[in-house]
Design a protein around this motif. Structure first.
Motif, mmCIF file in Angstrom:
data_model
loop_
_atom_site.group_PDB
_atom_site.id
_atom_site.type_symbol
_atom_site.label_atom_id
_atom_site.label_comp_id
_atom_site.label_asym_id
_atom_site.label_seq_id
_atom_site.Cartn_x
_atom_site.Cartn_y
_atom_site.Cartn_z
ATOM 1 N N VAL A 131 -4.762 10.690 -16.480
ATOM 2 C CA VAL A 131 -3.533 10.323 -15.778
ATOM 3 C C VAL A 131 -3.457 11.000 -14.410
ATOM 4 O O VAL A 131 -3.366 10.331 -13.377
ATOM 5 N N VAL A 132 -3.489 12.327 -14.401
ATOM 6 C CA VAL A 132 -3.237 13.076 -13.165
ATOM 7 C C VAL A 132 -4.362 12.897 -12.145
ATOM 8 O O VAL A 132 -4.093 12.610 -10.975
ATOM 9 N N THR A 133 -5.603 13.023 -12.562
ATOM 10 C CA THR A 133 -6.713 12.897 -11.615
ATOM 11 C C THR A 133 -6.846 11.477 -11.058
ATOM 12 O O THR A 133 -6.998 11.315 -9.843
ATOM 13 N N PRO A 134 -6.774 10.416 -11.892
ATOM 14 C CA PRO A 134 -6.814 9.071 -11.292
ATOM 15 C C PRO A 134 -5.640 8.808 -10.344
ATOM 16 O O PRO A 134 -5.821 8.169 -9.307
ATOM 17 N N ALA A 135 -4.458 9.312 -10.685
ATOM 18 C CA ALA A 135 -3.316 9.141 -9.784
ATOM 19 C C ALA A 135 -3.574 9.849 -8.458
ATOM 20 O O ALA A 135 -3.224 9.328 -7.393
ATOM 21 N N ALA A 136 -4.198 11.021 -8.507
ATOM 22 C CA ALA A 136 -4.523 11.747 -7.277
ATOM 23 C C ALA A 136 -5.518 10.950 -6.434
ATOM 24 O O ALA A 136 -5.362 10.855 -5.204
ATOM 25 N N MET A 137 -6.511 10.380 -7.077
ATOM 26 C CA MET A 137 -7.512 9.601 -6.339
ATOM 27 C C MET A 137 -6.887 8.370 -5.680
ATOM 28 O O MET A 137 -7.183 8.067 -4.524
ATOM 29 N N VAL A 138 -6.020 7.686 -6.401
ATOM 30 C CA VAL A 138 -5.352 6.500 -5.839
ATOM 31 C C VAL A 138 -4.436 6.916 -4.688
ATOM 32 O O VAL A 138 -4.399 6.262 -3.638
ATOM 33 N N ALA A 139 -3.683 8.006 -4.870
ATOM 34 C CA ALA A 139 -2.770 8.474 -3.815
ATOM 35 C C ALA A 139 -3.540 8.839 -2.553
ATOM 36 O O ALA A 139 -3.137 8.474 -1.442
ATOM 37 N N ILE A 140 -4.652 9.536 -2.712
ATOM 38 C CA ILE A 140 -5.434 9.955 -1.549
ATOM 39 C C ILE A 140 -6.078 8.744 -0.874
ATOM 40 O O ILE A 140 -6.050 8.617 0.360
ATOM 41 N N ALA A 141 -6.644 7.843 -1.659
ATOM 42 C CA ALA A 141 -7.279 6.651 -1.077
ATOM 43 C C ALA A 141 -6.252 5.785 -0.347
ATOM 44 O O ALA A 141 -6.502 5.335 0.783
ATOM 45 N N ALA A 142 -5.105 5.554 -0.965
ATOM 46 C CA ALA A 142 -4.064 4.752 -0.317
ATOM 47 C C ALA A 142 -3.550 5.451 0.938
ATOM 48 O O ALA A 142 -3.288 4.809 1.963
ATOM 49 N N GLY A 143 -3.414 6.775 0.870
ATOM 50 C CA GLY A 143 -2.958 7.528 2.033
ATOM 51 C C GLY A 143 -3.936 7.444 3.192
ATOM 52 O O GLY A 143 -3.538 7.275 4.350
ATOM 53 N N ILE A 144 -5.225 7.526 2.901
ATOM 54 C CA ILE A 144 -6.237 7.413 3.955
ATOM 55 C C ILE A 144 -6.192 6.024 4.591
ATOM 56 O O ILE A 144 -6.247 5.878 5.816
ATOM 57 N N LEU A 145 -6.081 4.999 3.750
ATOM 58 C CA LEU A 145 -5.971 3.638 4.296
ATOM 59 C C LEU A 145 -4.735 3.495 5.182
ATOM 60 O O LEU A 145 -4.807 2.881 6.249
ATOM 61 N N LEU A 146 -3.622 4.052 4.745
ATOM 62 C CA LEU A 146 -2.394 3.965 5.548
ATOM 63 C C LEU A 146 -2.535 4.680 6.887
ATOM 64 O O LEU A 146 -2.044 4.196 7.910
ATOM 65 N N LEU A 196 0.826 -1.197 0.000
ATOM 66 C CA LEU A 196 0.000 0.000 0.000
ATOM 67 C C LEU A 196 0.868 1.258 0.000
ATOM 68 O O LEU A 196 0.546 2.235 -0.693
ATOM 69 N N LYS A 197 1.973 1.234 0.750
ATOM 70 C CA LYS A 197 2.903 2.366 0.734
ATOM 71 C C LYS A 197 3.502 2.548 -0.653
ATOM 72 O O LYS A 197 3.646 3.676 -1.141
ATOM 73 N N ALA A 198 3.872 1.438 -1.300
ATOM 74 C CA ALA A 198 4.440 1.515 -2.647
ATOM 75 C C ALA A 198 3.416 2.098 -3.618
ATOM 76 O O ALA A 198 3.756 2.951 -4.457
ATOM 77 N N LEU A 199 2.167 1.679 -3.510
ATOM 78 C CA LEU A 199 1.105 2.215 -4.353
ATOM 79 C C LEU A 199 0.913 3.699 -4.092
ATOM 80 O O LEU A 199 0.767 4.501 -5.023
ATOM 81 N N HIS A 200 0.927 4.086 -2.821
ATOM 82 C CA HIS A 200 0.766 5.487 -2.430
ATOM 83 C C HIS A 200 1.888 6.342 -3.008
ATOM 84 O O HIS A 200 1.640 7.388 -3.621
ATOM 85 N N ILE A 201 3.118 5.896 -2.856
ATOM 86 C CA ILE A 201 4.264 6.669 -3.342
ATOM 87 C C ILE A 201 4.270 6.737 -4.868
ATOM 88 O O ILE A 201 4.505 7.803 -5.447
ATOM 89 N N ALA A 202 4.009 5.622 -5.532
ATOM 90 C CA ALA A 202 4.003 5.613 -6.999
ATOM 91 C C ALA A 202 2.922 6.541 -7.550
ATOM 92 O O ALA A 202 3.167 7.316 -8.486
ATOM 93 N N SER A 203 1.739 6.499 -6.962
ATOM 94 C CA SER A 203 0.675 7.373 -7.450
ATOM 95 C C SER A 203 0.954 8.838 -7.109
ATOM 96 O O SER A 203 0.611 9.735 -7.890
#
Length: 171
Positions: free
Chosen positions: A60-75, A12-19
């Motif tokens: 690209v940018v908006t989906p990456a933002a959504m994934v980063a925010i969702a992964a960050g909230i989970l973390l 999840l951290k890797a997904l968060h950082i990559a996004s």
């Protein structure tokens, strides 16, 4: 915590950082692309730049933002990181989301407004973005002790009051 959830944290951290990398790179690239938005260039080049901005932001940018925010909230909830530096980081993330929204509205205004388009010079937005990204990085990497910052008394203690409704709203 459930054992398999502990094993998911590095992924999840890797997904968060990559996004986050994709999101921030796109936020840096789009103002530079908008600067190339000159109606004086050939129509084919103008259309190509406009479509690249639109599709880059939308796909690209908006989906990456959504994934980063969702992964960050989970973390945050999985690691139970409820500390002052995290709340300060979330303030800067909210400002980053505001920058993202401003950039989207600028792209829409350029694409859908007839006539001459005056896009903002990229220097000021890029400097603002750099400050936001650096502030987030400093807070995450240094994890400073922000307990000494004087905050109002009412913000530091539970109020002991009920919520203004009986049950949470159902969707």
């Amino acid at each position: 915590m459930i054992a398999w959830l502990d094993g998911a944290i590095p992924y999840l951290k890797a997904l968060h950082i990559a996004s986050l990398v994709i999101w921030c790179a796109g936020l840096f690239a789009l103002p530079l692309m908008l600067a190339r938005h000159d109606p004086a260039i050939a129509q084919a080049d103008y259309s190509r730049v406009r479509l690249a901005c639109h599709y880059g932001y939308t796909w690209v940018v908006t989906p990456a933002a959504m994934v980063a925010i969702a992964a960050g909230i989970l973390l945050i909830f999985m690691r139970e990181v409820f500390v002052p530096w995290m709340f300060a980081k979330l303030v800067f993330v909210a400002l980053l989301v505001g920058f993202h929204a401003w950039l989207g509205s600028t792209i829409v205004a350029v694409a859908e407004t007839e006539g001459e388009h005056q896009t903002p010079a990229p220097l000021l937005p890029l400097l603002l973005l750099l400050v936001l990204v650096l502030a987030i990085l400093v807070l995450v990497l240094a994890k400073p002790e922000l307990d000494k910052i004087p905050l109002p008394h009412w913000l530091m203690e539970p109020r002991g009051r009920q919520l203004p409704f009986d049950a949470p709203p159902r969707l």
